[in-house]
Design a protein around this motif. Structure first.
Motif, mmCIF file in Angstrom:
data_model
loop_
_atom_site.group_PDB
_atom_site.id
_atom_site.type_symbol
_atom_site.label_atom_id
_atom_site.label_comp_id
_atom_site.label_asym_id
_atom_site.label_seq_id
_atom_site.Cartn_x
_atom_site.Cartn_y
_atom_site.Cartn_z
ATOM 1 N N VAL A 48 -52.547 -17.579 -0.931
ATOM 2 C CA VAL A 48 -52.484 -16.144 0.058
ATOM 3 C C VAL A 48 -53.409 -15.320 -0.003
ATOM 4 C CG1 VAL A 48 -50.097 -16.733 -0.175
ATOM 5 C CG2 VAL A 48 -51.009 -14.373 -1.535
ATOM 6 N N THR A 49 -53.329 -15.024 1.779
ATOM 7 C CA THR A 49 -54.596 -13.604 1.867
ATOM 8 C C THR A 49 -53.668 -12.496 1.115
ATOM 9 O OG1 THR A 49 -53.959 -13.778 4.231
ATOM 10 C CG2 THR A 49 -55.471 -15.466 3.461
ATOM 11 N N ASP A 50 -52.925 -12.120 1.186
ATOM 12 C CA ASP A 50 -52.220 -11.116 1.168
ATOM 13 C C ASP A 50 -51.064 -10.592 1.150
ATOM 14 O OD1 ASP A 50 -50.856 -11.366 3.536
ATOM 15 O OD2 ASP A 50 -52.782 -10.168 4.762
ATOM 16 N N VAL A 51 -50.594 -9.871 0.187
ATOM 17 C CA VAL A 51 -49.058 -9.243 0.085
ATOM 18 C C VAL A 51 -48.608 -8.107 1.043
ATOM 19 C CG1 VAL A 51 -49.293 -10.821 -2.267
ATOM 20 C CG2 VAL A 51 -49.669 -7.995 -1.359
ATOM 21 N N SER A 52 -47.383 -8.371 0.899
ATOM 22 C CA SER A 52 -46.565 -6.453 0.981
ATOM 23 C C SER A 52 -45.870 -6.053 -0.350
ATOM 24 C CB SER A 52 -45.210 -6.930 2.340
ATOM 25 O OG SER A 52 -45.757 -7.739 2.778
ATOM 26 N N ILE A 53 -45.692 -5.142 -0.329
ATOM 27 C CA ILE A 53 -45.628 -4.538 -1.443
ATOM 28 C C ILE A 53 -44.123 -3.651 -1.313
ATOM 29 C CG2 ILE A 53 -46.001 -2.241 -3.330
ATOM 30 C CD1 ILE A 53 -48.876 -3.227 -2.866
ATOM 31 N N ILE A 54 -43.469 -3.303 -2.077
ATOM 32 C CA ILE A 54 -41.923 -2.798 -1.866
ATOM 33 C C ILE A 54 -41.986 -1.859 -3.406
ATOM 34 C CG2 ILE A 54 -39.170 -2.873 -2.116
ATOM 35 C CD1 ILE A 54 -39.177 -5.345 -0.793
ATOM 36 N N ALA A 55 -41.858 -0.568 -2.940
ATOM 37 C CA ALA A 55 -42.187 0.036 -4.485
ATOM 38 C C ALA A 55 -41.557 1.083 -4.693
ATOM 39 C CB ALA A 55 -43.789 0.853 -4.280
ATOM 40 N N HIS A 56 -40.598 1.285 -5.323
ATOM 41 C CA HIS A 56 -40.044 2.420 -5.600
ATOM 42 C C HIS A 56 -40.524 3.652 -6.537
ATOM 43 C CE1 HIS A 56 -36.688 4.428 -7.884
ATOM 44 N NE2 HIS A 56 -36.781 4.334 -6.636
ATOM 45 N N SER A 57 -40.651 5.122 -6.232
ATOM 46 C CA SER A 57 -40.911 5.804 -6.949
ATOM 47 C C SER A 57 -42.909 6.106 -7.089
ATOM 48 C CB SER A 57 -40.168 6.259 -7.831
ATOM 49 O OG SER A 57 -40.562 7.783 -8.318
ATOM 50 N N ASN A 58 -43.100 6.559 -8.144
ATOM 51 C CA ASN A 58 -44.253 6.166 -8.703
ATOM 52 C C ASN A 58 -44.382 4.594 -8.038
ATOM 53 O OD1 ASN A 58 -44.523 9.077 -9.121
ATOM 54 N ND2 ASN A 58 -44.548 8.658 -11.109
ATOM 55 N N GLY A 59 -44.112 3.907 -7.847
ATOM 56 C CA GLY A 59 -44.469 2.904 -8.206
ATOM 57 C C GLY A 59 -45.509 2.647 -6.257
ATOM 58 N N GLY A 60 -44.798 3.539 -5.456
ATOM 59 C CA GLY A 60 -45.656 3.686 -4.273
ATOM 60 C C GLY A 60 -47.228 4.405 -4.394
ATOM 61 N N LYS A 61 -47.247 5.094 -5.459
ATOM 62 C CA LYS A 61 -48.583 5.662 -5.684
ATOM 63 C C LYS A 61 -49.923 5.094 -6.140
ATOM 64 C CE LYS A 61 -47.164 9.639 -7.660
ATOM 65 N NZ LYS A 61 -47.262 10.896 -8.479
ATOM 66 N N ALA A 62 -48.754 4.076 -7.252
ATOM 67 C CA ALA A 62 -49.800 3.034 -7.583
ATOM 68 C C ALA A 62 -50.601 2.540 -6.311
ATOM 69 C CB ALA A 62 -49.286 2.013 -8.655
ATOM 70 N N ALA A 63 -48.943 2.067 -5.581
ATOM 71 C CA ALA A 63 -49.788 1.181 -4.333
ATOM 72 C C ALA A 63 -51.185 1.722 -4.014
ATOM 73 C CB ALA A 63 -48.806 0.702 -3.703
ATOM 74 N N GLU A 64 -51.240 2.847 -3.326
ATOM 75 C CA GLU A 64 -51.968 3.321 -2.076
ATOM 76 C C GLU A 64 -53.133 3.967 -3.393
ATOM 77 O OE1 GLU A 64 -51.351 7.597 -1.341
ATOM 78 O OE2 GLU A 64 -50.717 8.532 -3.271
ATOM 79 N N ALA A 65 -53.494 3.907 -4.725
ATOM 80 C CA ALA A 65 -54.530 3.462 -5.424
ATOM 81 C C ALA A 65 -55.174 2.542 -5.784
ATOM 82 C CB ALA A 65 -53.999 4.617 -7.432
ATOM 83 N N ALA A 66 -54.166 0.811 -5.795
ATOM 84 C CA ALA A 66 -54.608 -0.271 -5.983
ATOM 85 C C ALA A 66 -55.237 -0.112 -4.742
ATOM 86 C CB ALA A 66 -53.913 -0.834 -6.208
ATOM 87 N N MET A 67 -55.209 -0.117 -3.296
ATOM 88 C CA MET A 67 -55.879 -0.460 -2.413
ATOM 89 C C MET A 67 -57.172 0.230 -2.140
ATOM 90 S SD MET A 67 -52.057 -0.461 0.219
ATOM 91 C CE MET A 67 -52.952 -0.769 1.416
ATOM 92 N N ILE A 68 -56.721 1.705 -2.364
ATOM 93 C CA ILE A 68 -57.406 3.143 -1.479
ATOM 94 C C ILE A 68 -59.434 3.035 -3.028
ATOM 95 C CG2 ILE A 68 -58.485 5.233 -1.213
ATOM 96 C CD1 ILE A 68 -55.631 5.128 -0.116
ATOM 97 N N GLN A 69 -58.325 3.497 -3.925
ATOM 98 C CA GLN A 69 -59.152 3.485 -5.246
ATOM 99 C C GLN A 69 -59.689 2.189 -5.545
ATOM 100 O OE1 GLN A 69 -61.072 6.142 -6.369
ATOM 101 N NE2 GLN A 69 -60.998 6.417 -8.149
#
Length: 603
Positions: A121-142
């Motif tokens: 697949v070309t992409d995924v949707s992420i369901i992130a709880h608590s600090n997982g939501g911050k890890a998601a933005e770091a993975a995408m941006i940083q």
């Protein structure tokens, strides 16, 4: 037979190899055994079974903590079952327990590559709880994975940090963070780290795509479905309430509001009266996530005010005492008829006793509103020592309107701390001769790497009615702050906070080739034993001291208790037992020649 087959499948599951992850194949949702235990010490990808009605879309779940990741597909959580029934491929990613936003973000980025390749697949949707939501933005941006992420659903993510993490950076209060069950990962979840590092760095990054984030922020710390979690969150949520407002027991509602994101719930929305655990459960959050997955267009009527605390000024009408210090007393402000102690205690239930100056027990001490881990006690008498069978921290709130405020003024990467003392009532005469002092500790590098440093006492200088401390002479890094004010027995106030010194953009380039020489030193200062009773030996190795050694002793608020001088000798060891004998039990700071400081405990 079915249970036996399930257990065999679980414990002999296919474990694949990747650079940083163990990969585990789960059985179908209805075949999961409650006895399942996946890897607890290794970053793990749990692959759900591909449903027969697979719609070609992959949902990546991330909690941010290894041992809590399994709560997203086990026990009373129906996320796995719901996504399976709806035709989604579910994958559950566990990164680390205490690695923080940048470490977990890099691991999550790696897992996104593994998952998109595996399922083509070309992409995924992420369901992130608590600090997982911050890890998601770091993975995408940083770490450059924004094009591989379609949407992020952030469930109770403290994007602006949580005061509970601030508290955890006080060594004598870190047990309070453990009440939440999170234990680690607090360094990059403090309000000041998120305010000074995470938000300005990520929100202003050209790779930032805020429209991809959908936020579910809860407000019901008092209303969890799990009785054990509810007890802890009622206590921690009660601590958060006067400082950060509505919260789920860990994440304040306004802290969950990532700038530019879609916000599903308003503050105190009755639909979101559940706690930090319940927001991670499918039966509470899946209906809202599902509606966004099926209709990707943004709902413009949900883009209400953000309340983001970018310029938030911390205020306090309380001071803090804790159980380890015998010198800490419950003191009424001058002209104050009563005070209320809001007490957070380590044991779920605790008993409290008060003693006057002659160590006579106070019979009028009565507890009110006692809950698990929290007790409220009113006081009408002053100079009372509070004792308990549990470790505790008491926030002593006064009723005379005197407030201390802390503001961070940033200039050229070096914040100036500004403190104001003001009265909301006509008793400004109590503000005369006010002293502002603080105890700071460098806790980490700007990238969140933990450091072990001794505390340092700082003083504030008065100018035009306010008090200031300029951090320009401090080394780059992240500092915790225990701020205190006092005025000749008129009042006391405390604030727990922190700040960041240095260039965040330079520090977060993640230069792996940089040499780590910060903690390397030939100097050594220690007290033996660290818990002093009748004997104390101060050792100073590598210090060039020619004549005499000036020693200052402070309590944990930075108040000087005593000072003395010892002559220099050749073996650099000094018996200071006699000097410390008169100290009450508690935590103290010892400073040598107005420079280096170490902490010790007096028994």
């Amino acid at each position: 037979m079915k249970l036996k087959t399930t257990l065999i499948a679980l414990f002999s599951c296919a474990i694949l190899c990747s650079q940083n992850f163990v990969e585990v194949q789960l059985p179908k949702p209805d075949q999961l055994s409650p006895f399942f235990i996946g890897p607890l010490f290794k970053s793990t990808i749990h692959h759900g079974v591909t449903p027969p009605n697979y719609n070609g879309k992959v949902i990546l779940f991330n909690h941010g903590y290894i041992d809590l990741n399994q709560t997203q597909f086990l026990f009373d959580n129906n996320f796995y079952q719901k996504t399976y029934d709806e035709g989604y491929q579910a994958v559950f990613v566990a990164t680390t327990r205490g690695g923080g936003i940048w470490v977990n973000g890099e691991l999550l980025a790696e897992s996104i590559d593994i998952i998109t390749e595996k399922y083509n697949v070309t992409d995924v949707s992420i369901i992130a709880h608590s600090n997982g939501g911050k890890a998601a933005e770091a993975a995408m941006i940083q770490y450059g994975k924004k094009d591989k992420v379609q949407q992020v659903f952030a469930l109770g993510t403290p994007y602006w940090g949580t005061y509970l993490a601030d508290i955890s950076q006080m060594p004598w209060l870190n047990w309070a963070w453990r009440l939440t069950g999170l234990n680690e990962g607090a360094r990059t979840s403090t309000t000041y780290y998120c305010r000074d590092v995470v938000r300005p760095y990520l929100d202003n990054n050209p790779n930032n795509e805020p429209e991809k984030f959908v936020v579910l922020g809860a407000s019901g710390y008092f209303n969890g479905s799990n009785l054990l979690a509810r007890a802890a969150f009622t206590a921690t949520g009660g601590i958060l309430l006067p400082v950060q407002g509505a919260n789920d027991g860990v994440a304040p509602y306004r802290s969950t509001l990532r700038p530019g994101a879609e916000y599903v719930f308003r503050k105190n929305d009755f639909r979101a009266f559940f706690d930090h655990i319940d927001v991670s459960l499918g039966q509470f959050s899946w209906p809202y996530v599902k509606s966004y997955l099926q209709n990707r267009s943004r709902n413009s009527n949900q883009t209400f005010e953000t309340e983001t605390p970018a310029n938030f000024i911390t205020e306090s009408n309380y001071y803090i005492i804790h159980s380890e210090n015998e010198y800490d007393k419950v003191l009424l402000d001058k002209n104050s008829s009563f005070a209320v102690a809001e007490i957070l205690h380590e044991k779920p239930t605790a008993e409290f006793q008060g003693f006057d100056q002659d160590q006579k027990k106070i019979s009028t001490l009565k507890s009110h509103n006692q809950e698990d881990h929290k007790t409220v006690i009113p006081f009408s008498e002053s100079n009372i020592q509070l004792k308990s069978d549990s470790r505790f921290a008491a926030f002593i709130r006064q009723n005379n309107g005197i407030t201390m405020s802390l503001e961070h003024q940033i200039k050229n990467n070096y914040p100036t701390l500004k403190v104001d003392i003001f009265s909301k009532k006509k008793n400004s005469e109590l503000l005369v001769n006010t002293e502002i002092r603080g105890v700071i500790t460098k806790t980490s590098k700007i990238d969140g790497t933990s450091l072990k440093n001794d505390p340092e006492v700082i003083t504030f200088h008065k100018k035009d009615g306010s008090f200031y401390f300029d951090t320009k002479n401090l080394d780059e890094g992240v500092y915790s702050l225990f701020l205190n004010s006092e005025s000749n027995g008129n009042f006391k106030r405390s604030i727990i906070s922190g700040f960041v010194v240095g260039d965040i953009n330079k520090a977060l380039n993640m230069d792996e080739g940089a040499s780590d020489i910060f903690n390397k030193t030939e100097k050594s200062m220690k007290i033996t034993p660290n818990s002093v009773k009748n004997y104390a030996l101060l050792s100073l190795e590598g210090y060039n001291i020619s004549d005499k050694i000036s020693i200052d002793i402070y309590d944990v608020t930075g108040k000087k208790i005593m000072d003395f001088v010892v002559p220099v000798n050749q073996n650099s060891q000094y018996n200071i037992s006699e000097n410390l004998q008169l100290l009450s039990g508690g935590i103290y700071l010892l400073q040598v020649n107005k420079k280096e400081t170490i902490k010790f405990v007096k028994k």
